[in-house]
Structure formats: C-alpha cells, structure tokens
Design a protein around this motif. Sequence first.
Motif, PDB file in Angstrom:
ATOM      1  N   SER B  71       0.859  -1.186   0.000  1.00 52.41           N
ATOM      2  CA  SER B  71       0.000   0.000   0.000  1.00 52.41           C
ATOM      3  C   SER B  71       0.892   1.230   0.000  1.00 52.41           C
ATOM      4  O   SER B  71       2.073   1.148   0.316  1.00 52.41           O
ATOM      5  CB  SER B  71      -0.919  -0.016   1.222  1.00 52.41           C
ATOM      6  OG  SER B  71      -0.133  -0.044   2.396  1.00 52.41           O
ATOM      7  N   GLY B  72       0.345   2.313  -0.372  1.00 55.18           N
ATOM      8  CA  GLY B  72       1.131   3.541  -0.455  1.00 55.18           C
ATOM      9  C   GLY B  72       0.468   4.439  -1.454  1.00 55.18           C
ATOM     10  O   GLY B  72      -0.727   4.741  -1.327  1.00 55.18           O
ATOM     11  N   ILE B 118      12.304 -11.016   1.093  1.00 60.38           N
ATOM     12  CA  ILE B 118      13.454 -10.168   0.769  1.00 60.38           C
ATOM     13  C   ILE B 118      13.348  -9.639  -0.663  1.00 60.38           C
ATOM     14  O   ILE B 118      13.517  -8.446  -0.940  1.00 60.38           O
ATOM     15  CB  ILE B 118      14.777 -10.944   0.974  1.00 60.38           C
ATOM     16  CG1 ILE B 118      14.976 -11.240   2.472  1.00 60.38           C
ATOM     17  CG2 ILE B 118      15.962 -10.179   0.407  1.00 60.38           C
ATOM     18  CD1 ILE B 118      16.097 -12.225   2.760  1.00 60.38           C
ATOM     19  N   ASN B 121      10.236  -7.251  -1.055  1.00 62.40           N
ATOM     20  CA  ASN B 121      10.524  -5.961  -0.415  1.00 62.40           C
ATOM     21  C   ASN B 121      11.495  -5.134  -1.247  1.00 62.40           C
ATOM     22  O   ASN B 121      11.344  -3.915  -1.396  1.00 62.40           O
ATOM     23  CB  ASN B 121      11.090  -6.166   0.989  1.00 62.40           C
ATOM     24  CG  ASN B 121       9.990  -6.315   2.043  1.00 62.40           C
ATOM     25  OD1 ASN B 121       8.817  -6.124   1.735  1.00 62.40           O
ATOM     26  ND2 ASN B 121      10.382  -6.649   3.257  1.00 62.40           N
ATOM     27  N   ALA B 122      12.501  -5.835  -1.818  1.00 67.57           N
ATOM     28  CA  ALA B 122      13.497  -5.117  -2.614  1.00 67.57           C
ATOM     29  C   ALA B 122      12.846  -4.517  -3.864  1.00 67.57           C
ATOM     30  O   ALA B 122      13.092  -3.353  -4.222  1.00 67.57           O
ATOM     31  CB  ALA B 122      14.635  -6.064  -3.000  1.00 67.57           C
ATOM     32  N   LEU B 124       9.687  -3.831  -4.303  1.00 68.61           N
ATOM     33  CA  LEU B 124       8.738  -2.787  -3.936  1.00 68.61           C
ATOM     34  C   LEU B 124       9.439  -1.512  -3.475  1.00 68.61           C
ATOM     35  O   LEU B 124       8.945  -0.406  -3.689  1.00 68.61           O
ATOM     36  CB  LEU B 124       7.770  -3.305  -2.864  1.00 68.61           C
ATOM     37  CG  LEU B 124       6.755  -4.324  -3.412  1.00 68.61           C
ATOM     38  CD1 LEU B 124       6.069  -5.080  -2.296  1.00 68.61           C
ATOM     39  CD2 LEU B 124       5.734  -3.633  -4.323  1.00 68.61           C
ATOM     40  N   SER B 125      10.615  -1.666  -2.896  1.00 62.49           N
ATOM     41  CA  SER B 125      11.335  -0.445  -2.522  1.00 62.49           C
ATOM     42  C   SER B 125      11.872   0.257  -3.767  1.00 62.49           C
ATOM     43  O   SER B 125      11.979   1.482  -3.821  1.00 62.49           O
ATOM     44  CB  SER B 125      12.442  -0.740  -1.503  1.00 62.49           C
ATOM     45  OG  SER B 125      13.498  -1.419  -2.116  1.00 62.49           O
ATOM     46  N   GLU B 134       6.797   6.195  -0.412  1.00 55.65           N
ATOM     47  CA  GLU B 134       6.956   4.956   0.355  1.00 55.65           C
ATOM     48  C   GLU B 134       5.914   3.933  -0.091  1.00 55.65           C
ATOM     49  O   GLU B 134       4.760   4.296  -0.303  1.00 55.65           O
ATOM     50  CB  GLU B 134       6.753   5.228   1.841  1.00 55.65           C
ATOM     51  CG  GLU B 134       7.965   5.848   2.500  1.00 55.65           C
ATOM     52  CD  GLU B 134       7.680   6.173   3.963  1.00 55.65           C
ATOM     53  OE1 GLU B 134       6.559   5.883   4.438  1.00 55.65           O
ATOM     54  OE2 GLU B 134       8.586   6.710   4.603  1.00 55.65           O
ATOM     55  N   VAL B 135       6.347   2.684  -0.237  1.00 61.34           N
ATOM     56  CA  VAL B 135       5.407   1.595  -0.521  1.00 61.34           C
ATOM     57  C   VAL B 135       5.471   0.636   0.678  1.00 61.34           C
ATOM     58  O   VAL B 135       6.477  -0.042   0.889  1.00 61.34           O
ATOM     59  CB  VAL B 135       5.781   0.849  -1.820  1.00 61.34           C
ATOM     60  CG1 VAL B 135       4.808  -0.305  -2.062  1.00 61.34           C
ATOM     61  CG2 VAL B 135       5.780   1.804  -2.994  1.00 61.34           C
ATOM     62  N   ALA B 136       4.412   0.686   1.482  1.00 67.81           N
ATOM     63  CA  ALA B 136       4.392  -0.176   2.672  1.00 67.81           C
ATOM     64  C   ALA B 136       4.039  -1.607   2.263  1.00 67.81           C
ATOM     65  O   ALA B 136       3.298  -1.823   1.298  1.00 67.81           O
ATOM     66  CB  ALA B 136       3.370   0.347   3.668  1.00 67.81           C
ATOM     67  N   THR B 137       4.621  -2.561   2.983  1.00 67.23           N
ATOM     68  CA  THR B 137       4.328  -3.971   2.643  1.00 67.23           C
ATOM     69  C   THR B 137       3.800  -4.716   3.864  1.00 67.23           C
ATOM     70  O   THR B 137       4.091  -4.363   5.003  1.00 67.23           O
ATOM     71  CB  THR B 137       5.594  -4.698   2.142  1.00 67.23           C
ATOM     72  OG1 THR B 137       6.567  -4.684   3.179  1.00 67.23           O
ATOM     73  CG2 THR B 137       6.160  -4.019   0.913  1.00 67.23           C
TER      74      THR B 137
END
Lengths: 556, 202
Positions: B71-72, B118, B121-122, B124-125, B134-137
Amino acid sequence: MATPRSELKAQPQVADLFGAALGRCEHGVILLNADGDIVFWNNWIAEASGVPVQAALGQRLEQVFEKPLPKRLLQAIDAALRLRQAATLSRALNPRLLPLERTLNEAGTGEKIEHQATIKPLEARGGRFCLIELMDVTNSVHREQFLKSQAAEMGDLAEELARNEQHLRSLLNTSPVGAAIIDGGGIVRYANHRLAEIVLGDQQELVGMAANGLFIEPDDFLKQIAEPIDTVEVRFRRRDGTRLWAQVTAEVTSFERAPAVLCWVFDISEHKATELALTSERDRATEQARARTEFLAMVSHEIRTPLNGIMGTLRMLWESTLDNQQRDYVETIQYSGDSLLAILNDVLDLSKLEAGRIDLANQDVDLHRLVRNLVAVMAARAEEKAVGLSVEMDKNVPRAVKTDPGRLREVLLNLIGNAIKFTEHGDIKIQVTQVDQTDVTVRLRFAVKDTGIGIAAKAQEQLFTEFYQVDSAEARRRGGTGLGLAICKRIVEAMGGNIGVNSDVGHGSTFWFGITLSRSTKSEIERQSARPAAYPKVSPRHILLVEDNEINQKVA
Amino acid sequence: MTAYFSVEESDAFTEIFNIGAGKAALAMSELLDAPITFTVPFCIVLPLVEASSYFQRRFGTDVCIISQDFSGPFDGAALLMFHEESSFRLAQAALKSDEPVAAITELEREALTEIGNIILNACLSSFGDLLEREVATSLPRYVSGSSGAVFDGARGFDLGLVVKVDFNVEGRDIEGYVTFVLNVDSVAAFREAASRLLDRLH
C-alpha cells in the motif's frame, strides 16, 4: 522524529489494557520508536533475554544485547521504520537471531529458545513504530532434529544392513559348498561360485534358469523343495550334459520378499563312485567265499565216499581171521580212518552251515532222556580220565519238547567232549535250567562246567571262530580240528539261541548256550517219565575213540 | 503489452527492477553467505486474466507462491512464483543441504517465505524509489498448489505487471516470476514515474 526522553519512559501510559495484555502474552513483543529506541518490552522477552523491562526501555536493541545483532535484523528494522516494509525472519535462515534462553531449573541451567521473528511497521499517535514479534519454535526445532537424527540412524542402519548383506553374499559366494536360491516358480535367483563349478556353468548364466535345467532326477524334485529337505541325493546334470550325484539340503527362505528355498549342494560324485566300487568289491568277496565253501563241501563229500568204502572193507577185514599183529594194524587203520572221517564230517558240516544250508528238524523229543543218554555215552571217556561226570537237571525243565535232537546232541557232545579233553581231574557238571517260559515255549540254558585248565579272556573272544585253537601245541597233543565250537555256535544261532563261555585260567570253564524250544504236546513222552531211562549201549565208534589214546601212544 | 507500455518504458522498468534485484541479491548473499545474483531480463504488463491463465498453463498445479500486499501511492499485491521443482532447488541452496529437497516441509516453507519477503521488499522499494514515495508492505504469505486461487483472490484488480527474475544461487540457475497485481490507475502512475525517470536519464 525524535521522541522526548520523558515520553519514552511513559510505559504506564502505553500500558493501558492492551499494553497489559501484550505484556503477558506468550511470545516476545518489542516496540521500537522511529529512532529505534525500545518503548515496549514485554515480560516474555524480558525473561528470555534476561533484560528486565525497566532496563530495556529507552535503550536501543544493539545496546541491550551484548553480542552484535545480525545484519538482516537491523536491515529489516530499518526497512520497517524508513520504508514501512514488513519482514519475516525465519529460524531456517536466521538460526541465531537473538540470544534468548529459558531457565529450566533453580540451578539456572538454560535452554536456548529457538525463535523466528516478524517485523512490522506501525503508525500510531502520529508517530512511526516498529513492532517486533518473536515466536518460540523450540519444539518444532527439536522435533525436526529428532526426525533428522532418526533419519540419520535409519540411514546408518540401512548402510550397515547393506554391508552385512554384502558380507553374507561374499561368504555365500566363497562357500566351499554349492548354494542356490530358487524361487517359487522354480527359477534360480542366485547361484554361488561353487555351484557354478559343480555344474560346469557360469554363475551369471545360471541365474534366471529354470532349476529343472540343473536338477534332472527325480522329476518332481521341485515339488519336494516346497518344504525343507534334510538331505537327499539327487542326480544333477552338468552344463556339458554329463551327470553327477549331489547331496542336497534345502531350507525355506525368502528372496526379495517372496518365498524361496536355499539349496546347499555337495558334489558327492567321488564318494558315490567309491561307494559303488566298495559294494561290488564286497559282492565279489561274498561270492568267492560262497564258491570256496561249495568247493569244500563238494571235495569233502567226494573224499568221504571212498573213505566210507575203505572203512566198510576194514570192518569186514576185522571180522575175518587175523593174527594179533594184523589185528593191531587194522585197529590203527580203523582209528585213523575214523579220525579222518570225523574231520571230514566237521568240515562238511561247517561248509553246510556256512553256506546257510542248515535244515533243522522239529521233532518231539524227550529232553531228559536225550541228556541222560549223552552222559551215558560220554561216561566211559570221563571214567578213563578219572573225571566225574554228572547231570543237574532243573525239575522245571519239561521232558517233552520239540527240537532237532541230532543237532542238539551234536552241540552237547562237542561241549562235553571238550570238557573231558581239557580236564585232568575234578568234575564235569552238565546243568540244564529253565530261564523263561510261556504256555507254548520254554527257554533253557545248558551249561557244561569243568574244572579244567581254563581259557584266558583274550582267547575267549576268538574261541568260536573257525580253526581257532587256544594253543596249537596243545591241540596237536589233544587232537581236534578247531571246528567244533564254530559249528556249535552256528547251530545254536540257527536255533535262534546264543552261546558263550565263562572261564578263568586254572579255574575251569563253563560253556553254555541258551535256546528257546517249543513244548511238545505229545503226552506219551511225559508218561515215560515214570520209567527210568534205559542206558543205551556203548556205540562202536565210542569204543574206538576210547581206545584211541593207547594206539596213538603206540604209533607215536 | 504495447497497449500499456512502450518499449522504452518497458526497458526503464526492467532497469529499475534490476536495481531492486541487485539489492535483494546483496541482502540474500549476506544472509546465506553464498554468491547469489538476480537478474531481470524483461517485464511485461498484461490484463490480470491473461496473466492468470498464462501462469496456470505454465505451472499447472505445481506452483509455489510467496505473496505480499502493498500500500502507499496505490494498493496491490506482489507475487513471487516458482515452479515447484525450482522451489525445491532454491530451498536446498538456501538451507545448504547436501540432499536434494523432495518435499516442502515447515523448514523449507519458512526459508522460501523469507527469501520471497526479501525479494518482494526489494522490488517494492525500487517502486518506491521510482515513485519517490513509500510503498508499505505486509507480511509474506506462502501458497502452493495452483496459482488460480491467488489470482482469484486479487479480483478487483485489472492488470498484472509480470517481472521475470533469473536467480543464480551458487551456480544453480533458478527461474522465477514476480507479478504485481495492479489496477489501471496504478499503471498510469507507473507510466508517469517512468517517463520522469526517462527524462532524467536522457
């Protein structure tokens, strides 16, 4: 974003109802503020880390733990606070995330707490936080370790089994005995090196062959091996078509989980050949003995016929007018002729017995009378040597029996004759006792007891064999063919009895024999018992024998 | 594909994801203490229905999926997909096991979930970097079997941004796909961000 220190210490404010609940929950809960300072530290993590709540609050995570923290944990915390990213930290990839321990007992012995973590961003009260949850997975780790060690043990066991099997296989293969495993369908599943040697085959080629290609006789051999076989001799066919004898022992076993038999195979061809050779050798020897006996019987018979002629003529000569010297010569001839005839009779008798041609009569006989007559016949000879001769007839001994009187007489005469021959003074007793009886039979023991020179134990063993004489010098002095006892033995045995001797050197001998006789139903004989037995006349033959010694002395 | 992204845009996204993949590979290398590289050969945007049937054809019932919601600036879900066989090999490499992995048990599942975490997250960052937001996970979930249920759960979304990821773990090549489940507006935001990036680069 730095939160004032005073606010960080405000655990009581956080510790509302939810805070209290989190504080008591059964996994670790840590809350960091945006600067990474600890703002919540529940009881579980306090206990597991050994860091009390008050000591942890306001500190950074790196300060609370002595050891440096894993980079993965720090990066995940950073990502949560900075990027709002959530992360899971498994114990599979992070085996030593935090140094957590549980106290097991009062002594303070600790157990490592295996754990995994989740790291989540949290936004509250206008600020950003990082929520760290720690889950105890010690039990699953222990279970996994246990399963792993079990698997390893199973692996070791399997390896050992495989080694053992290899070992057994090589033992079986190098066994000096042929071995084959044959399955239920009669197919050879295993053949060892020796078996291949025995049947002149190739080990690999034998496997997969029908056992019938190996075992030729009997045809139903495979039926038999459905059950264990002790030992059977079976004809095998070699690969080159030749045959051999083998001894097979089989036991029921299993091969690749199906029923099978393990056959041990000994090559007994050589043994068998030797056995056959020995058998034919024995047969030949038996045949030779028989031929010899027949020859002897024939020759004896052929000699006896002219000898009888001589003896008859001699008797006529004796009855003619002769002067004293002529009479003396005739007597000598007659004596020598009689001796020769006796020897021939013995030889002929033995030959017959040896050839198994002995026909026993079965007549009604007055046993008491038979014995008394014998004694009367022998009395003169005993008297001559001044040796006593008496009969002790057990009163139980029946008079009327059925037997071959001639043969019985022959045995008794022989034994009594020997007794007289070897006794210089003292007594000879003839004892007849009943040892057993039934309604129709009676078992009697005849014993001839003398006070003669006796026989050494060693000589006793051979006494009843043909041509054996205890002392050949003695024999020449006392006369005799050495066949008497052998003949007695054969007769007694033919009558179904047994014969033996008890003797000590210098203390006389007792020759005895036991035979079983049928009782006679002829009452006539029993009635005669009242009358005294008539003593028979002394036979001429007896007279000649009695005079023999004198003549012998003269001739010598 | 061209309906959504131009070739240049696709190249730009591929470039961005490669940067993210590089970060993920570094983190993984440190974690596993082993040489690991991730490369993104291409990315493509498809209607979600097409993406779903493509993966169902490709993996059948032998798929392993690690998914995270994000989300973000916009909401969506990110799915990392492997063929089951590849997941076995990845788990074996991650757990440094001598024995080939024949089934996914708890341990393998946890390891694969963290690896997915990992990587996602990578990626999405990288999104976040691109969008300068920011993209929150969320926490990752692990699903195996069929990809159908996962895509069914993403109803309400229109498009799938499929990113092919090639892993090389200790010399072993492992093929995977990252799919971002998005709606059309999100894709439009991506395109804007991509064009800004392209402007910056040129």
